[in-house]
Design an enzyme around this catalytic site. Structure first.
Site, PDB file in Angstrom:
ATOM      1  N   PRO A 209      85.087  42.205 -68.617  1.00  0.00           N
ATOM      2  CA  PRO A 209      84.202  42.261 -69.783  1.00  0.00           C
ATOM      3  C   PRO A 209      83.470  43.598 -69.892  1.00  0.00           C
ATOM      4  O   PRO A 209      82.876  43.902 -70.924  1.00  0.00           O
ATOM      5  CB  PRO A 209      83.222  41.103 -69.559  1.00  0.00           C
ATOM      6  CG  PRO A 209      83.433  40.620 -68.172  1.00  0.00           C
ATOM      7  CD  PRO A 209      84.739  41.129 -67.689  1.00  0.00           C
TER       8      PRO A 209
ATOM      9  N   GLU B 116      83.271  36.961 -58.721  1.00  0.00           N
ATOM     10  CA  GLU B 116      82.235  37.790 -59.349  1.00  0.00           C
ATOM     11  C   GLU B 116      82.728  39.176 -59.750  1.00  0.00           C
ATOM     12  O   GLU B 116      82.049  39.907 -60.440  1.00  0.00           O
ATOM     13  CB  GLU B 116      81.037  37.937 -58.406  1.00  0.00           C
ATOM     14  CG  GLU B 116      80.196  36.691 -58.288  1.00  0.00           C
ATOM     15  CD  GLU B 116      79.707  36.187 -59.642  1.00  0.00           C
ATOM     16  OE1 GLU B 116      78.990  36.940 -60.324  1.00  0.00           O
ATOM     17  OE2 GLU B 116      80.056  35.064 -60.017  1.00  0.00           O
TER      18      GLU B 116
ATOM     19  N   ARG C  59     104.527  42.109 -79.662  1.00  0.00           N
ATOM     20  CA  ARG C  59     105.013  41.904 -81.033  1.00  0.00           C
ATOM     21  C   ARG C  59     105.148  43.214 -81.811  1.00  0.00           C
ATOM     22  O   ARG C  59     105.747  43.238 -82.880  1.00  0.00           O
ATOM     23  CB  ARG C  59     104.133  40.894 -81.795  1.00  0.00           C
ATOM     24  CG  ARG C  59     102.727  41.344 -82.029  1.00  0.00           C
ATOM     25  CD  ARG C  59     101.863  40.214 -82.532  1.00  0.00           C
ATOM     26  NE  ARG C  59     102.208  39.776 -83.879  1.00  0.00           N
ATOM     27  CZ  ARG C  59     101.943  40.470 -84.971  1.00  0.00           C
ATOM     28  NH1 ARG C  59     101.333  41.645 -84.879  1.00  0.00           N
ATOM     29  NH2 ARG C  59     102.282  40.013 -86.162  1.00  0.00           N
TER      30      ARG C  59
ATOM     31  N   ASP D 235     100.449  43.562 -91.140  1.00  0.00           N
ATOM     32  CA  ASP D 235      99.431  42.842 -90.359  1.00  0.00           C
ATOM     33  C   ASP D 235      98.015  43.203 -90.783  1.00  0.00           C
ATOM     34  O   ASP D 235      97.759  44.319 -91.218  1.00  0.00           O
ATOM     35  CB  ASP D 235      99.509  43.266 -88.881  1.00  0.00           C
ATOM     36  CG  ASP D 235     100.586  42.541 -88.133  1.00  0.00           C
ATOM     37  OD1 ASP D 235     101.122  41.572 -88.675  1.00  0.00           O
ATOM     38  OD2 ASP D 235     100.873  42.964 -86.999  1.00  0.00           O
TER      39      ASP D 235
HETATM   40  N1  ADE Z   1      87.551  38.727 -67.607  1.00  0.00           N
HETATM   41  C1  ADE Z   1      86.484  37.905 -67.820  1.00  0.00           C
HETATM   42  N2  ADE Z   1      86.017  38.028 -69.058  1.00  0.00           N
HETATM   43  C2  ADE Z   1      86.784  38.980 -69.672  1.00  0.00           C
HETATM   44  C3  ADE Z   1      86.778  39.564 -70.956  1.00  0.00           C
HETATM   45  N3  ADE Z   1      85.897  39.242 -71.900  1.00  0.00           N
HETATM   46  N4  ADE Z   1      87.703  40.507 -71.230  1.00  0.00           N
HETATM   47  C4  ADE Z   1      88.599  40.879 -70.285  1.00  0.00           C
HETATM   48  N5  ADE Z   1      88.647  40.363 -69.050  1.00  0.00           N
HETATM   49  C5  ADE Z   1      87.756  39.438 -68.735  1.00  0.00           C
END
Ligand code: ADE
Length: 250
Positions: free
Chosen positions: A88, A116, A154, A169
């Site tokens: 994230p 974590e 794709r 697209d």
């Molecule tokens: N792993 C956990 N959450 C994630 C996310 N939002 N994007 C990519 N990998 C992740």
């Protein structure tokens, strides 16, 4: 294009590679999907892949040794592959990034963390890029890797049935895709727009251009800030304004 996924749940990924358009792309040998179990590279008899964080705190951290060995094993098959860590904290994934990754002919290696996080020393030495699929946290990177592989695969010529399919697209040229209709011609009091039955290619093109602009305007007006309007787009939007004005005055 080679997709290799390093994960603690390779069965999840294997099933993804076995279905739909992805499996057809693999059958046609346009893409290849490989899963590597990070646990296979653990070095102790308990097959440990995680450990407590230095400095204390909750949760576990993925150990660097099995991760490094798994990445190097993936690189043996495709040495020039780009190593992408799913996190994230990475840069936000979008259609532009999908095109960029699809143009990498060497292959992509996805590192999917659990727990974590992963030991910092892997980020700094073995990872080329960190990518996030959105501002939320999942329990692992596998779903994120599937999202990226699906949207990149794709775009590889021949993977989709018709080579035209990805050209119109949504998000290509920062516009949403136009409205689509199929049979029946009339469905619950709603008819397919006449112009789509006319066979007039230029009129159909203009109708689709207008539909795409209307949808973008109503659903994602922020996209207009990314790309300036072309002369044709301006004309179409002005005509739409006039139609609305006529409706209001009537
Ligand atoms: N792993 C956990 N959450 C994630 C996310 N939002 N994007 C990519 N990998 C992740």
């Amino acid at each position: 294009m080679d997709f290799t996924v390093l994960s603690l749940f390779p069965e999840l990924m294997a099933s993804f590679f076995e279905h739909g358009m992805i499996s057809r792309g693999i059958e046609k040998e346009l893409i290849a999907g490989h899963c590597i179990n990070i646990r296979d590279f653990s070095t102790d008899r308990h097959n440990t892949v995680d450990d407590r964080p230095y400095g204390g705190g909750s949760g576990m951290v993925m150990k660097p040794e099995p991760l490094k060995a798994a990445i190097l094993s993936a690189k043996k098959r495709a040495p020039e592959s780009q190593v992408i860590l799913m996190t994230p904290q990475g840069t936000a994934f979008n259609q532009k990034k999908a095109f960029e990754l699809a143009s990498n002919n060497e292959g992509l290696i996805f590192v999917c963390g659990r727990y974590e996080g992963i030991d910092e020393r892997i980020y700094t030495t073995l990872v080329d890029e960190e990518i996030s699929i959105g501002d939320y946290v999942m329990t692992g990177g596998e779903l994120a890797a599937m999202v990226i592989i699906d949207s990149v695969a794709r775009l590889i010529p021949g993977v989709l049935g018709s080579c035209e399919s990805s050209k119109s697209d949504s998000f290509v040229d920062d516009r949403l895709e136009y409205a689509q209709y199929t049979r029946p011609e009339a469905f619950e009091n709603s008819k397919v727009p006449d112009v789509l039955l006319s066979g007039n290619h230029e009129k159909i093109r203009l109708w689709r251009e207008k539909s795409s602009l209307q949808r973008t305007f109503l659903k994602r007006p922020d996209l207009f800030e990314k790309t300036v309007l072309s002369a044709e787009e301006k004309t179409i939007l002005m005509q739409w304004c006039q139609e609305i004005e006529a409706l209001v005055r009537a």
